[in-house]
Design a protein around this motif. Structure first.
Motif, PDB file in Angstrom:
ATOM      1  N   GLU A 444       0.836  -1.211   0.000  1.00  0.00           N
ATOM      2  CA  GLU A 444       0.000   0.000   0.000  1.00  0.00           C
ATOM      3  C   GLU A 444       0.867   1.257   0.000  1.00  0.00           C
ATOM      4  O   GLU A 444       0.571   2.233  -0.701  1.00  0.00           O
ATOM      5  CB  GLU A 444      -0.917  -0.006   1.229  1.00  0.00           C
ATOM      6  CG  GLU A 444      -1.998  -1.094   1.169  1.00  0.00           C
ATOM      7  CD  GLU A 444      -2.832  -1.133   2.450  1.00  0.00           C
ATOM      8  OE1 GLU A 444      -2.519  -0.344   3.363  1.00  0.00           O
ATOM      9  OE2 GLU A 444      -3.759  -1.950   2.537  1.00  0.00           O
ATOM     10  N   ASP A 448       0.891   4.119  -2.883  1.00  0.00           N
ATOM     11  CA  ASP A 448       0.593   5.510  -2.548  1.00  0.00           C
ATOM     12  C   ASP A 448       1.705   6.446  -3.016  1.00  0.00           C
ATOM     13  O   ASP A 448       1.451   7.519  -3.588  1.00  0.00           O
ATOM     14  CB  ASP A 448       0.391   5.662  -1.033  1.00  0.00           C
ATOM     15  CG  ASP A 448      -0.949   5.094  -0.574  1.00  0.00           C
ATOM     16  OD1 ASP A 448      -1.811   4.840  -1.449  1.00  0.00           O
ATOM     17  OD2 ASP A 448      -1.125   4.896   0.647  1.00  0.00           O
ATOM     18  N   LYS A 482      -9.344  -0.100  -6.170  1.00  0.00           N
ATOM     19  CA  LYS A 482     -10.063   0.145  -4.909  1.00  0.00           C
ATOM     20  C   LYS A 482     -11.468   0.690  -5.154  1.00  0.00           C
ATOM     21  O   LYS A 482     -12.455   0.139  -4.687  1.00  0.00           O
ATOM     22  CB  LYS A 482      -9.267   1.131  -4.051  1.00  0.00           C
ATOM     23  CG  LYS A 482      -7.940   0.590  -3.543  1.00  0.00           C
ATOM     24  CD  LYS A 482      -7.258   1.604  -2.642  1.00  0.00           C
ATOM     25  CE  LYS A 482      -5.952   1.062  -2.082  1.00  0.00           C
ATOM     26  NZ  LYS A 482      -5.288   2.040  -1.182  1.00  0.00           N
ATOM     27  N   THR A 483     -11.555   1.796  -5.853  1.00  0.00           N
ATOM     28  CA  THR A 483     -12.839   2.441  -6.159  1.00  0.00           C
ATOM     29  C   THR A 483     -12.874   2.734  -7.646  1.00  0.00           C
ATOM     30  O   THR A 483     -11.884   3.215  -8.214  1.00  0.00           O
ATOM     31  CB  THR A 483     -12.992   3.753  -5.358  1.00  0.00           C
ATOM     32  OG1 THR A 483     -12.889   3.467  -3.967  1.00  0.00           O
ATOM     33  CG2 THR A 483     -14.330   4.412  -5.651  1.00  0.00           C
ATOM     34  N   LEU A 516     -10.506   7.617  -1.852  1.00  0.00           N
ATOM     35  CA  LEU A 516      -9.773   6.358  -1.759  1.00  0.00           C
ATOM     36  C   LEU A 516      -9.394   6.016  -0.320  1.00  0.00           C
ATOM     37  O   LEU A 516      -9.455   4.867   0.102  1.00  0.00           O
ATOM     38  CB  LEU A 516      -8.504   6.430  -2.616  1.00  0.00           C
ATOM     39  CG  LEU A 516      -8.704   6.435  -4.139  1.00  0.00           C
ATOM     40  CD1 LEU A 516      -7.381   6.675  -4.834  1.00  0.00           C
ATOM     41  CD2 LEU A 516      -9.297   5.112  -4.602  1.00  0.00           C
ATOM     42  N   ARG A 517      -9.029   7.029   0.449  1.00  0.00           N
ATOM     43  CA  ARG A 517      -8.520   6.771   1.795  1.00  0.00           C
ATOM     44  C   ARG A 517      -9.610   6.559   2.840  1.00  0.00           C
ATOM     45  O   ARG A 517      -9.441   5.770   3.771  1.00  0.00           O
ATOM     46  CB  ARG A 517      -7.633   7.945   2.235  1.00  0.00           C
ATOM     47  CG  ARG A 517      -6.296   8.017   1.504  1.00  0.00           C
ATOM     48  CD  ARG A 517      -5.490   9.202   1.988  1.00  0.00           C
ATOM     49  NE  ARG A 517      -4.185   9.253   1.356  1.00  0.00           N
ATOM     50  CZ  ARG A 517      -3.318  10.256   1.519  1.00  0.00           C
ATOM     51  NH1 ARG A 517      -3.646  11.271   2.287  1.00  0.00           N
ATOM     52  NH2 ARG A 517      -2.148  10.222   0.925  1.00  0.00           N
ATOM     53  N   LYS A 520     -14.412   4.192   1.650  1.00  0.00           N
ATOM     54  CA  LYS A 520     -14.736   2.777   1.439  1.00  0.00           C
ATOM     55  C   LYS A 520     -15.802   2.615   0.344  1.00  0.00           C
ATOM     56  O   LYS A 520     -16.666   1.737   0.395  1.00  0.00           O
ATOM     57  CB  LYS A 520     -15.215   2.114   2.730  1.00  0.00           C
ATOM     58  CG  LYS A 520     -14.183   2.136   3.848  1.00  0.00           C
ATOM     59  CD  LYS A 520     -14.689   1.444   5.095  1.00  0.00           C
ATOM     60  CE  LYS A 520     -13.657   1.489   6.228  1.00  0.00           C
ATOM     61  NZ  LYS A 520     -14.149   0.830   7.459  1.00  0.00           N
ATOM     62  N   LYS A 522     -17.429   1.966  -3.443  1.00  0.00           N
ATOM     63  CA  LYS A 522     -17.243   1.097  -4.593  1.00  0.00           C
ATOM     64  C   LYS A 522     -17.200   1.902  -5.885  1.00  0.00           C
ATOM     65  O   LYS A 522     -16.467   1.569  -6.808  1.00  0.00           O
ATOM     66  CB  LYS A 522     -18.361   0.058  -4.667  1.00  0.00           C
ATOM     67  CG  LYS A 522     -18.347  -0.939  -3.507  1.00  0.00           C
ATOM     68  CD  LYS A 522     -19.449  -1.971  -3.666  1.00  0.00           C
ATOM     69  CE  LYS A 522     -19.427  -2.992  -2.506  1.00  0.00           C
ATOM     70  NZ  LYS A 522     -20.509  -3.994  -2.650  1.00  0.00           N
TER      71      LYS A 522
END
Length: 592
Positions: A444, A448, A482-483, A516-517, A520, A522
């Motif tokens: 991660e 980042d 992630k999203t 992103l951070r 949470k 979708k």
């Protein structure tokens, strides 16, 4: 008949006396202006450029009213010299060159040798320091200034090549100056004139350096410096060292360079010459770097850039784009040198790491400790990035992005590679969980850092504009898995000024990073629309919304600051996800 002759004689004597008295009065009044010019000259404790130039202008105007050619020539000289020596723009330097050439022509016409040579000397200073330090003109003026003072049968040249284009100085001209200077030094020693001898040694030091004879150049510079101490010329001592140190560095005498750089910095403690102090900090950096003492060298370079930041605005005001480009080029050179050192350092780490075997337990502890240090470095770099973005310094953003990519990414990748070499079968269940947690943290962190370094100063933003940069940012973000982001933006969106496009891009980047951070989510969307009276930027997601902590964090504070600079308004709605809308009024948008 006798009475008539007597009357004519008395009348002639009266007019002669009146003319002489008027000439004397004109000279006295002209001298009062000259006194003020010298009072504020560059080598005076009361140096003030504007005052020196003002009184020089007044002196020339007065001289022109008298019709006295000698006073007019002096007026041209003082006005030209004030423009040469004052820290004004390059346009004014060119004007100073014109005035000095006018003075030289009049002094030659009047056969005023000393004044002619004084003018030639200032023309050398002008050509040598402000136009082209190694031009053929500069060498000609220096040779004339020396030969005229050492040769009693000095002949004026036909012209001073004032209208010829600048050409590189030839070795023949350099040798002419050196040989004339050596004869002049012998004369000055016999006449016991230490101050003139000091200047002559300084000139020969410079020209022997041009010729490539570094030992002789160093010898002359050091002789000049010792004479400056003997004559208590504190102002000229650092000027001499400013010539000596490049010669020492060219000769790779790094230890001597360090010694004389320290001496120069000591001398400048009592002299307010910040640009010269910055040069000595750079000399110290090069001397230490040449000795392989990189960490100490970087400390001096950082001090130099502290002065750079304080001088930048003043340099732009006084010397225009010329000084700004000069300082910017120096910073680019330093960044290139630092990157080369980092590449060598990474190679050394790789060679060292290939031959080292660590015990499992010690290795885990070391990796954890290194990871904490790396995170602290990342936090410090993020703080540096935020500060650079707020100041709007494009050069600083590029440096930080390069530093993140070349330094931290390499270190984290190296840690990940070494970490993966650990035999998981030998770990207990507790250590195995720790192993997996650390591994995820490394992945991660690496992702980042890469995303931050790539998005700090995207090439698309400078080359193709905001639309292309946002499309690239969304594509890169979606690759993280992630999203899933969706971008809506008109293809015909006009180009704005670079500052505005960067602000809008950075706001969108900060908001998507927050999604992103923290969210949470979708799915998320970024929409940019331009209407007749405003521009609207909307970022929304289907996540958990924002807490008071996340809305008041440093990232959102940076967004608010940027919106305020664009005279816009920000609205946040945190229900069934999060929606942030930025409204920028049309009058605040400047198009290219």
């Amino acid at each position: 008949m006798m009475k008539q002759l007597l009357s004519i004689s008395l009348l002639f004597f009266f007019f002669l006396t009146k003319t002489l008295a008027q000439t004397h009065a004109d000279s006295v009044r002209f001298a009062t202006f000259v006194t003020q010019v010298k009072k504020y000259a560059v080598d005076s404790p009361k140096f003030h450029a504007d005052s020196s130039y003002y009184f020089a202008t007044q002196a020339l105007k007065f001289a022109q009213t008298t019709g006295n050619k000698f006073l007019i020539a002096q007026g041209y000289y003082y006005q030209g010299a004030s423009l040469v020596n004052a820290p004004l723009s390059m346009a004014n330097k060119a004007a100073g060159r014109e005035e000095l050439h006018k003075a030289a022509r009049l002094f030659k016409e009047l056969n005023k040798k000393e004044w002619y040579l004084l003018t030639v000397k200032d023309l050398y200073i002008l050509e040598g320091h402000f136009f082209d330090g190694k031009s053929e003109k500069s060498g000609l003026y220096q040779a004339l200034a020396i030969e005229g003072r050492s040769d009693p049968d000095f002949q004026y040249p036909d012209n001073l090549r004032e209208n010829e284009p600048d050409q590189p100085m030839t070795r023949a001209t350099i040798l002419r100056v050196i040989r004339s200077g050596e004869r002049y030094i012998q004369q000055l020693k016999a006449q016991n004139k230490p101050e003139l001898l000091m200047y002559a040694h300084e000139i020969l030091g410079k020209y022997n350096d041009y010729y490539g004879d570094y030992p002789k150049a160093i010898q002359h510079f050091e002789s000049a410096f010792h004479l400056s101490e003997t004559t208590h010329n504190e102002w000229f001592s650092p000027i001499i060292l400013n010539g000596l140190l490049p010669t020492l560095l060219n000769a790779k005498k790094y230890s001597d360079s360090e010694k004389w750089s320290k001496k120069g910095l000591e001398l400048l403690q009592n002299l307010k010459i910040p640009e010269l102090r910055r040069r000595f900090l750079d000399f110290m950096y090069q001397a230490l770097k040449g000795q392989g003492r990189w960490n100490e060298a970087v400390n001096y370079k950082e001090k130099s850039y502290v002065l750079y930041d304080s001088l930048q605005d003043e340099a732009i005001l006084k010397n225009g784009v010329y000084m700004q480009e000069k300082l910017g080029a120096e910073r680019k050179q330093f960044i290139a040198e630092q990157q080369a050192h980092l590449q060598q350092q990474r190679l050394n780490y790789a060679l060292f790491g290939a031959g080292v075997l660590l015990l499992v337990i010690v290795g885990l502890l070391w990796y954890n400790n290194t990871l904490r240090q790396t995170k602290r470095q990342l936090e410090a770099k993020n703080a540096e990035i935020s500060a650079a973005l707020l100041r709007g310094q494009t050069q600083e953003r590029k440096r930080v992005a390069s530093d993140l990519h070349d330094n931290l990414v390499a270190k984290i990748a190296g840690l990940r590679w070494r970490f993966q070499m650990i035999e998981k079968q030998e770990l207990g269940s507790r250590n195995l969980k720790l192993y997996e947690d650390v591994g995820r943290g490394l992945e991660e962190t690496l992702a980042d850092v890469r995303m931050i370094s790539h998005n700090l100063q995207p090439a698309q933003l400078e080359e193709k504009g905001l639309v292309a940069a946002l499309q690239k940012m969304i594509n890169d973000t979606n690759e993280l898995g992630k999203t899933l982001f969706h971008l809506e933006i008109p293809n015909d969106l006009p180009r704005f000024t670079p500052n505005i496009e960067f602000e809008l891009y950075t706001i969108a980047l900060e908001l998507t990073t927050n999604v992103l951070r923290h969210s949470k989510a979708k799915k998320a969307g970024v929409t940019l629309t331009l209407q007749s009276d405003m521009l609207s930027l909307i970022v929304l997601d289907d996540g958990i919304g924002m807490t008071s902590t996340s809305t008041n964090g440093m990232g959102m504070q940076n967004v608010r600051s940027r919106v305020e600079r664009l005279r816009g308004t920000m609205y946040i709605v945190s229900t069934n996800g999060m929606q942030v809308e930025i409204i920028i009024p049309n009058h605040a948008l400047r198009r290219t």
